[in-house]
Design a protein around this motif. Structure first.
Motif: not given
Length: 433
Positions: A245-249, A361-363, A375-383, A412-421
């Motif tokens: 779930r962290v990786l998907v977030a 969605v994240l919540s 949420m905090g770990i996902s947001y922090s690692l993502g940031a 554009m690379t980040c957009a593809v990752i988000s579409l998949v997740c």
């Protein structure tokens, strides 16, 4: 809330919807810390060139700027630590006390940025002080997002996307205020005055907001979800499922985080150094983008509550993927204020569309027992991965390749990752909200 007090039937009941007055107070209390963090973040980006000369003098302007952005990115490595520590506290003790601690840390970090002497006065202690301030702000931010967003979505309101969207609306408000302050400072002060003391004023302004935020946070009500989660034990609490779930977030966050940091932090520097536009152009464009996000995110949150979360996110991400390259080509071939303004308006619209759904969605990805930490770990690692080092990375890429369009490939690379997740979230994950 006392984590060791006995659980009662009232604690396990679903929270009753808040009154309009309490809802407004909760939105302000939950959003003001995020707004202060982003105000500081945007101000740092606006004055990165000045800060690089005052605190990281190397004799080479490009190297100084790289070190300034690297310091900014390095501090983000501490965000996950803040998410773990404050996230644990928010899950075990309560969302409200965690928010009070995070805002207090933000105050200390902002105070250091406001008063610390420059390299010329105290030598190596100046850049060390800036790094310490950024670390404190990163630790605070690591715990802020999870606690605040959880509190907004756990109040019993049926408009969960709308409630959570105020976290991102506050980012837009912070960008707008920071841009206006930067524009006014550059209009009213000489370059010498800005370098001497003017660049400190935005950070001092942030300190004036902080006491109000602390006061409001002390007077909000905690929701009973913590005891309810402790009593139930929390679903899907196993390590493997939580990591998934962290990786998907993180993947869902990638496009929004990269776009925000690229547009709000890097673009002002890009406009000044690469396109040779006046600073006023960068300030004006960022202000417009911030205003769109401030008003647009709650509106899109209402639409997400009505028409569905992932559908709206897919539309935004697809449009980002399709237009970012041509946006950079356009502004490079026609480097004018109006072109920059048009691109920032478009970026603001796309971010508002995405952010309207993102918070809820994240919540909903994490069960209540681990929601703040998850949420905090996902947001922090993502940031950290997709945001904190974005300005440094794209500055280095542009310098290495000599191609100013390079940042568009990254987004554009980040957009593809988000579409998949987002697709994985929609079709494969259990939702808790």
């Amino acid at each position: 809330m006392n984590a060791t007090s006995p659980t009662t039937a009232a604690d396990l009941a679903e929270p009753a919807p808040l009154s309009a007055a309490k809802t407004r107070r909760l939105i302000v209390a939950s959003s003001i810390g995020n707004a202060l963090e982003w105000f500081d973040f945007v101000a740092y980006g606006f004055f990165a060139v000045t800060i690089s000369k005052l605190f990281f003098p190397t004799g080479d302007d490009t190297v100084s700027l790289l070190v300034t952005f690297a310091t900014f990115g390095l501090s983000y490595l501490f965000r996950p630590l803040g998410a773990i520590l404050l996230g644990w506290y928010g899950d075990k003790v309560g969302r409200k006390p965690a928010l009070l601690i995070s805002l207090s840390m933000t105050v200390v970090g902002t105070l250091i940025c406001t008063v610390i002497p420059t390299y010329e006065s105290i030598g190596v202690f100046a850049p060390i002080g800036i790094l310490v301030a950024r670390i404190l702000l990163a630790l605070s931010a690591g715990g802020e997002f999870g606690s605040a967003t959880a509190l907004l979505t756990e109040t019993g309101s049926k408009r969960r996307a709308f409630m959570a969207s105020w976290q991102f609306s506050s980012q837009g408000a912070a960008a707008l205020l920071a841009a206006l302050s930067g524009f006014l400072l550059n209009s009213l002060l000489s370059p010498e005055q800005i370098a001497d003391w003017g660049w400190r004023l935005p950070f001092a302004f942030g300190l004036l907001i902080a006491p109000v935020g602390l006061y409001i946070r002390r007077h909000i009500d905690e929701v009973p979800v913590v005891k309810k989660a402790q009593a139930s034990g929390g679903d899907d609490a196993s390590w493997g499922l939580q990591v998934t779930r962290v990786l998907v977030a993180m993947g869902i966050l990638s496009v929004s985080t990269a776009a925000t940091y690229l547009m709000l932090l890097y673009m002002p520097t890009f406009a000044i150094k690469q396109l040779h536009l006046p600073q006023s152009t960068a300030f004006a464009a960022t202000a417009v983008s911030g205003a769109i996000l401030m008003f647009g995110a709650p509106f899109m949150g209402m639409l997400a509550d009505r028409f569905g979360r992932t559908r709206i996110m897919v539309i935004s991400t697809t449009l980002t993927l399709a237009t970012v390259y041509y946006s950079f080509v356009w502004v490079i071939s026609t480097p004018t204020m109006w072109v920059m303004m048009a691109i920032m308006i478009w970026a603001g619209i796309l971010k508002a569309v995405y952010f309207g759904s993102l918070g809820v969605v994240l919540s909903s990805i994490f069960p209540p027992a681990t929601r703040v930490r998850g949420m905090g770990i996902s947001y922090s690692l993502g940031a950290t991965i997709f945001g904190g080092f974005t300005p440094f990375m794209v500055t280095w890429l542009v310098g290495k390749t000599g191609n100013p369009i390079t940042p568009s490939y990254y987004l554009m690379t980040c957009a593809v990752i988000s579409l998949v997740c987002v697709s994985i979230y929609h079709f494969r994950l259990k939702k808790y909200l």
